[in-house]
Structures are given as structure tokens and as C-alpha cells.
Design a protein around this motif. Structure first.
Motif, PDB file in Angstrom:
ATOM      1  N   ASP A  70      21.902   3.814   3.044  1.00  0.00           N
ATOM      2  CA  ASP A  70      22.092   2.822   1.844  1.00  0.00           C
ATOM      3  C   ASP A  70      21.746   1.425   2.363  1.00  0.00           C
ATOM      4  OD1 ASP A  70      22.212   4.744  -0.215  1.00  0.00           O
ATOM      5  OD2 ASP A  70      24.331   4.407  -0.576  1.00  0.00           O
ATOM      6  N   GLN A  71      22.644   1.318   3.656  1.00  0.00           N
ATOM      7  CA  GLN A  71      22.682  -0.162   4.179  1.00  0.00           C
ATOM      8  C   GLN A  71      21.358  -0.317   4.676  1.00  0.00           C
ATOM      9  OE1 GLN A  71      25.517  -0.743   7.102  1.00  0.00           O
ATOM     10  NE2 GLN A  71      25.274  -2.805   6.963  1.00  0.00           N
ATOM     11  N   ALA A  72      20.648   0.613   5.350  1.00  0.00           N
ATOM     12  CA  ALA A  72      19.598   0.332   6.313  1.00  0.00           C
ATOM     13  C   ALA A  72      18.356   0.243   5.153  1.00  0.00           C
ATOM     14  CB  ALA A  72      19.294   1.547   7.178  1.00  0.00           C
ATOM     15  N   PHE A  73      18.411   1.079   3.967  1.00  0.00           N
ATOM     16  CA  PHE A  73      17.335   0.900   3.176  1.00  0.00           C
ATOM     17  C   PHE A  73      17.188  -0.084   2.219  1.00  0.00           C
ATOM     18  CE2 PHE A  73      16.361   5.851   2.758  1.00  0.00           C
ATOM     19  CZ  PHE A  73      15.968   5.604   4.375  1.00  0.00           C
ATOM     20  N   ALA A  74      18.529  -0.749   2.309  1.00  0.00           N
ATOM     21  CA  ALA A  74      18.909  -2.142   1.245  1.00  0.00           C
ATOM     22  C   ALA A  74      17.942  -3.155   2.008  1.00  0.00           C
ATOM     23  CB  ALA A  74      20.534  -2.400   1.037  1.00  0.00           C
ATOM     24  N   GLY A  75      18.076  -3.312   3.617  1.00  0.00           N
ATOM     25  CA  GLY A  75      17.566  -4.014   4.243  1.00  0.00           C
ATOM     26  C   GLY A  75      16.215  -3.986   4.527  1.00  0.00           C
ATOM     27  N   ILE A  76      15.753  -2.623   4.348  1.00  0.00           N
ATOM     28  CA  ILE A  76      14.164  -2.603   4.242  1.00  0.00           C
ATOM     29  C   ILE A  76      13.548  -2.861   3.013  1.00  0.00           C
ATOM     30  CG2 ILE A  76      12.167  -0.728   4.410  1.00  0.00           C
ATOM     31  CD1 ILE A  76      14.476   0.909   6.149  1.00  0.00           C
ATOM     32  N   ALA A  77      14.353  -2.714   2.059  1.00  0.00           N
ATOM     33  CA  ALA A  77      13.723  -3.253   0.857  1.00  0.00           C
ATOM     34  C   ALA A  77      13.605  -4.794   0.692  1.00  0.00           C
ATOM     35  CB  ALA A  77      14.663  -2.648  -0.522  1.00  0.00           C
ATOM     36  N   THR A  78      14.764  -5.439   1.086  1.00  0.00           N
ATOM     37  CA  THR A  78      14.523  -7.055   1.318  1.00  0.00           C
ATOM     38  C   THR A  78      13.376  -7.500   2.064  1.00  0.00           C
ATOM     39  OG1 THR A  78      17.004  -7.036   1.022  1.00  0.00           O
ATOM     40  CG2 THR A  78      15.963  -8.855   1.850  1.00  0.00           C
ATOM     41  N   ALA A  79      13.248  -6.634   3.184  1.00  0.00           N
ATOM     42  CA  ALA A  79      12.184  -6.990   4.207  1.00  0.00           C
ATOM     43  C   ALA A  79      10.838  -6.725   3.083  1.00  0.00           C
ATOM     44  CB  ALA A  79      12.237  -6.302   5.230  1.00  0.00           C
ATOM     45  N   LYS A  80      10.691  -5.781   2.594  1.00  0.00           N
ATOM     46  CA  LYS A  80       9.504  -5.096   2.129  1.00  0.00           C
ATOM     47  C   LYS A  80       8.949  -6.285   0.657  1.00  0.00           C
ATOM     48  CE  LYS A  80       8.041  -1.222   1.161  1.00  0.00           C
ATOM     49  NZ  LYS A  80       7.659   0.079   0.739  1.00  0.00           N
ATOM     50  N   ALA A  81      10.268  -6.641   0.257  1.00  0.00           N
ATOM     51  CA  ALA A  81      10.090  -7.573  -0.799  1.00  0.00           C
ATOM     52  C   ALA A  81       9.368  -9.077  -0.399  1.00  0.00           C
ATOM     53  CB  ALA A  81      11.433  -7.948  -1.749  1.00  0.00           C
ATOM     54  N   ASN A  82       9.907  -9.240   0.819  1.00  0.00           N
ATOM     55  CA  ASN A  82       9.520 -10.472   1.318  1.00  0.00           C
ATOM     56  C   ASN A  82       7.974 -10.539   1.794  1.00  0.00           C
ATOM     57  OD1 ASN A  82      12.170 -11.957   1.177  1.00  0.00           O
ATOM     58  ND2 ASN A  82      12.737 -11.210   3.058  1.00  0.00           N
ATOM     59  N   SER A  83       7.815  -9.363   2.395  1.00  0.00           N
ATOM     60  CA  SER A  83       6.243  -9.299   2.868  1.00  0.00           C
ATOM     61  C   SER A  83       5.298  -9.206   1.613  1.00  0.00           C
ATOM     62  CB  SER A  83       6.307  -7.899   3.765  1.00  0.00           C
ATOM     63  OG  SER A  83       6.785  -8.207   4.951  1.00  0.00           O
ATOM     64  N   GLU A  84       5.920  -8.460   0.564  1.00  0.00           N
ATOM     65  CA  GLU A  84       4.869  -8.476  -0.455  1.00  0.00           C
ATOM     66  C   GLU A  84       4.912  -9.753  -1.351  1.00  0.00           C
ATOM     67  OE1 GLU A  84       7.032  -5.608  -2.741  1.00  0.00           O
ATOM     68  OE2 GLU A  84       6.037  -3.789  -1.663  1.00  0.00           O
ATOM     69  N   LYS A  85       5.670 -10.600  -1.225  1.00  0.00           N
ATOM     70  CA  LYS A  85       5.714 -11.962  -1.472  1.00  0.00           C
ATOM     71  C   LYS A  85       4.713 -12.732  -0.755  1.00  0.00           C
ATOM     72  CE  LYS A  85       8.272 -15.936  -3.029  1.00  0.00           C
ATOM     73  NZ  LYS A  85       9.713 -16.306  -3.205  1.00  0.00           N
ATOM     74  N   ASN A  86       4.901 -12.612   0.491  1.00  0.00           N
ATOM     75  CA  ASN A  86       3.830 -13.300   1.356  1.00  0.00           C
ATOM     76  C   ASN A  86       2.343 -12.956   1.269  1.00  0.00           C
ATOM     77  OD1 ASN A  86       6.082 -14.833   2.471  1.00  0.00           O
ATOM     78  ND2 ASN A  86       6.322 -13.054   4.111  1.00  0.00           N
ATOM     79  N   LEU A  87       2.252 -11.530   0.972  1.00  0.00           N
ATOM     80  CA  LEU A  87       1.115 -11.055   0.680  1.00  0.00           C
ATOM     81  C   LEU A  87       0.151 -11.763  -0.689  1.00  0.00           C
ATOM     82  CD1 LEU A  87      -1.396  -8.986   1.453  1.00  0.00           C
ATOM     83  CD2 LEU A  87       0.066  -7.097  -0.134  1.00  0.00           C
ATOM     84  N   GLN A  88       1.194 -11.678  -1.727  1.00  0.00           N
ATOM     85  CA  GLN A  88       0.699 -12.389  -2.757  1.00  0.00           C
ATOM     86  C   GLN A  88       0.321 -14.066  -2.557  1.00  0.00           C
ATOM     87  OE1 GLN A  88       3.806 -11.647  -5.563  1.00  0.00           O
ATOM     88  NE2 GLN A  88       3.330  -9.464  -5.728  1.00  0.00           N
ATOM     89  N   ASN A  89       1.312 -14.530  -1.926  1.00  0.00           N
ATOM     90  CA  ASN A  89       1.149 -16.009  -1.399  1.00  0.00           C
ATOM     91  C   ASN A  89      -0.277 -16.117  -0.792  1.00  0.00           C
ATOM     92  OD1 ASN A  89       3.278 -16.622  -2.863  1.00  0.00           O
ATOM     93  ND2 ASN A  89       4.616 -16.577  -0.768  1.00  0.00           N
ATOM     94  N   ALA A  90      -0.567 -15.288   0.104  1.00  0.00           N
ATOM     95  CA  ALA A  90      -1.806 -15.355   0.818  1.00  0.00           C
ATOM     96  C   ALA A  90      -3.112 -15.361   0.046  1.00  0.00           C
ATOM     97  CB  ALA A  90      -2.060 -14.388   2.066  1.00  0.00           C
TER      98      ALA A  90
END
Length: 397
Positions: free
Chosen positions: A162-182
Motif C-alpha cells: 500500500d505504501q509503496a504503490f501510493a508513492g508510485i501512484a504519486t510519481a506516475k501522476a507527476n510524470s503524466e502531468k509532465n507528459l501533458q505539459n510537454a
């Protein structure tokens, strides 16, 4: 076997419950207080837990079919179209026939079961059978093996994941936002360049300086090999995709390509399904066109073909195209209306080429940023699968 872990099967540690659908034509079966979920709805969720569903059943609807209410904290698995979507119902819930409900026994933690099924997703997919679409039967699901540690260890593993996947989910959300921003950065620049007419620019319509080669409405006979066939499925926003690779007999080229011969650098435009995708032909090889694609050949003394590509990709022109589109099921534009779309570009060819160089460089940087973010997303997915594999090998510390 890992110390303290017991080998069982899904059927030994879970009750497997089939779903069903009452008659959709009977209004009194629908809109009640019983939640009811389908694989399509499951696939749209990012949170493991679900407490509300798009459709609900009445008492009569539940009684009409063989669906049963699953108790809260069951694990629901889509068993067809596709196999492998997973959710945990936070409230009592029924499912349609494309799902299997797994009600865990007292010695099985529901979240441990959820994570375990996610770890063996490829196995579950491989067990599906069927000609039209694969379906995982209840019998095969029950026979799937599962190693179960004591409950305290199950809870410990769940807490770590749960803890690890919450961190992964946050990192993925940031990368997806950066992808949209590009992507947004490049679109914003296109808007700045082509958003409004400028001094020294030509204001005209597409038909005044661009020749159309239109192969829409014709479908050639496809072969296993031969000349490459380009359809609307290959034309993406800004580039030509190799897949799907389809072919026609080379002997039919002369009789088929009678409306005009495309050349490298020509601009390709999809008129429907999807509407408004734009790319450039990237090869000197003979290719065949069909299915919803118009080839545009600008007058080289008036308009650079690469600038035309960027012009058609710009938000301003895309909006004008959609304003002229029609269609209830899929938006499309008639060639006669497309030809009358207003466009604006520098009169001076040297200025056009300067803009192309600038846009090419910005597009290259945008693609580099997108590639970096996609690599990060792929690495995060790999990390998630690695953690699951370690969890069920007893290697999480």
C-alpha cells in the motif's frame, strides 16, 4: 515452500460467484438500491475500492437473474472483455456475467488476494478460452494456485505494498502531468504562431493554393505482402505510424492510383474516424492510399509543405475544421467544406522556412521530453510488478 506459507487453490480459499444481467428492456429492474458493476466500468477506475456504480438494480431485477450480492471486501475480477480488471467492493455489490466475484475465507485478507491476482494477471489471461473473445471460466479460476502466509504476514505485506504503490501512484501522476505539459507547450507555441494574421502574411483558403488527391470511399483488396497501404489508422497527430502494416498487390498500383501520385513530403489529412489528424508522407517508395485520407500538395512557390502540416495542426485551424464537421456517430468533414477553411501564412518563403526550422526544433524537444516521461512511466510499472513478484516470493522486508 516458504516457511509458514500454505499452498492452496483459489477455489479452496474463496467462494467464486458468477454475475448476471437482468433484462435491460424491463424498466422496473433498474435504478434500485443494489449496486451492479461491469468490466467496462472497472477498467475506468484507478482506486482499488468501489462503493458506487453507474447502474443499479431493484429487488425485482436482482431476483430476475442469477446475480448475487457480494459482501463488502470481496474481490471482483473481470473474466472477459478483458480478463484481469480488479476492484474491491466497499459495499455489497452484484456484477454482470463478465465478472467473477471472489469472497475470501476468514483466513484470507481481501487486499492480499487483490494484490495476488494482480501479480498473476498474465496467467489468468492465458487460461482464457474462446474464439470471439477470451473468457476465464469459474473452474479454471478455482484451480489457480495461491501461497498463503499467516494473516499477520498477509497484513504486513499489504501495508508495505500500500505504501509503496501510493508513492508510485504519486510519481506516475507527476510524470503524466509532465507528459501533458510537454504536449501543451508545443500546442501553445503553434497557437502563438498561427493564432492570428500578421503583417506580411497571406489570408486565403485551402483550395486557393493546395491540390487535393482524394482516395476516400475506395478500399483496395489487401494482400499478405506487397506495396504498403496507408489508411487513416496510420495517420497520427504530426507523424505517420507504421502499424498496422497492410499491403496491396504491386500489380494493381497503376490501375488503383489513378487520382494522383503522392510524393515524399505531401501532407496527409484524415477526414473522419479520426477527424483532423495530420502527418507528412515520409518515404519515396510507392505506397497506396485509401480510407478517409486526403493527400494535400501545396503549390511550392506559395506554401512550404511542412509549414502546411504545422498550420493544420494548430489549435486555430483544428477548431475551424471541427466547426465545419458533421456526423452523429463520428465527426467528419466534406472535402468541399475543408477546401474553404481559412488559413494564414507568411508570404515570404524564407520566413516560412525559418518558422519550419523553429517549429521542428521545438517539436524535437517536445518529443524528447515526452520520451523521457514515457520511460519514467514504464520504469514505474516495472517497479510495481517487481514489488508484487517479491511480495509473493516472500522476499519483502
Amino acid at each position: 515452500m516458504r516457511a509458514g506459507w500454505q499452498l492452496s487453490t483459489i477455489g479452496e480459499v474463496c467462494e467464486v460467484v458468477n454475475g448476471a444481467t437482468p433484462k435491460t428492456s424491463v424498466a422496473q429492474y433498474w435504478g434500485g438500491h443494489h449496486r451492479w458493476i461491469t468490466p467496462a466500468e472497472m477498467g475506468k477506475r484507478s482506486n482499488p475500492y468501489v462503493d458506487e456504480t453507474a447502474r443499479t438494480l431493484t429487488d425485482a431485477g436482482l431476483q430476475d437473474c442469477s446475480a448475487k450480492l457480494l459482501p463488502a471486501n470481496s474481490v471482483i475480477l473481470s473474466s472477459r472483455a478483458p480478463i484481469g480488471h480488479l476492484v474491491i467492493n466497499a459495499e455489497p455489490m452484484a456484477t454482470n456475467q463478465g465478472c467473477k466475484g471472489l469472497v475470501p475465507a476468514s483466513g484470507v485478507h481481501h487486499k492480499f488476494l487483490y494484490y495476488y491476482l494482480g501479480n498473476v494477471a498474465e496467467l489468468l489471461e492465458s487460461l482464457g478460452t474462446g474464439a470471439t473473445f477470451k473468457e476465464l471460466s469459474g473452474g479454471k479460476l478455482k484451480a489457480v494456485e495461491i501461497f498463503l502466509p499467516p494473516m499477520d504476514e498477509q497484513k504486513r505485506i499489504v501495508a508495505i505494498l500500500d505504501q509503496a504503490f501510493a508513492g508510485i501512484a504519486t510519481a506516475k501522476a507527476n510524470s503524466e502531468k509532465n507528459l501533458q505539459n510537454a504536449r501543451a507547450l508545443f500546442e501553445s507555441h503553434l497557437q502563438q504562431v498561427f493564432g492570428s494574421g500578421k503583417e506580411g502574411w497571406v489570408d486565403t483558403t485551402i483550395d486557393r493554393c493546395i491540390r487535393f488527391i482524394d482516395y476516400r470511399g475506395r478500399t483496395p483488396t489487401k494482400t499478405e505482402a506487397g506495396l504498403r497501404l496507408i489508411t487513416a489508422k496510420n495517420v497520427k497527430m504530426g507523424f505517420l505510424q507504421r502499424t498496422p502494416m497492410e499491403f496491396v498487390d504491386p500489380r494493381s498500383y497503376g490501375s488503383w492510383m489513378t487520382r494522383g501520385i503522392p510524393k515524399k513530403g505531401d501532407v496527409l489529412f484524415t477526414t473522419e474516424a479520426p477527424l483532423g489528424n495530420v502527418a507528412q508522407l515520409d518515404t519515396d517508395e510507392k505506397v497506396v492510399f485509401a480510407q478517409r485520407v486526403i493527400i494535400m500538395q501545396p503549390d511550392p512557390a506559395v506554401l512550404d509543405n511542412t509549414l502546411l502540416k504545422y498550420l493544420l495542426l494548430s489549435p486555430t485551424v483544428q477548431e475551424r475544421i471541427r466547426d465545419k464537421a458533421t456526423g452523429a456517430t463520428a465527426l467528419g468533414i466534406k472535402a468541399s467544406l475543408l477546401k474553404k477553411i481559412e488559413i494564414s501564412f507568411p508570404r515570404d518563403l524564407a520566413e516560412q522556412q525559418r518558422l519550419v526550422s523553429q517549429l521542428d526544433a521545438l517539436k524535437s524537444e517536445s518529443l524528447r521530453l515526452e520520451r523521457t516521461q514515457r520511460q519514467k512511466l514504464a520504469a514505474l510499472d516495472e517497479l510495481k510488478q517487481s514489488l508484487l513478484a517479491k511480495a509473493f516470493a516472500g522476499e519483502l522486508s
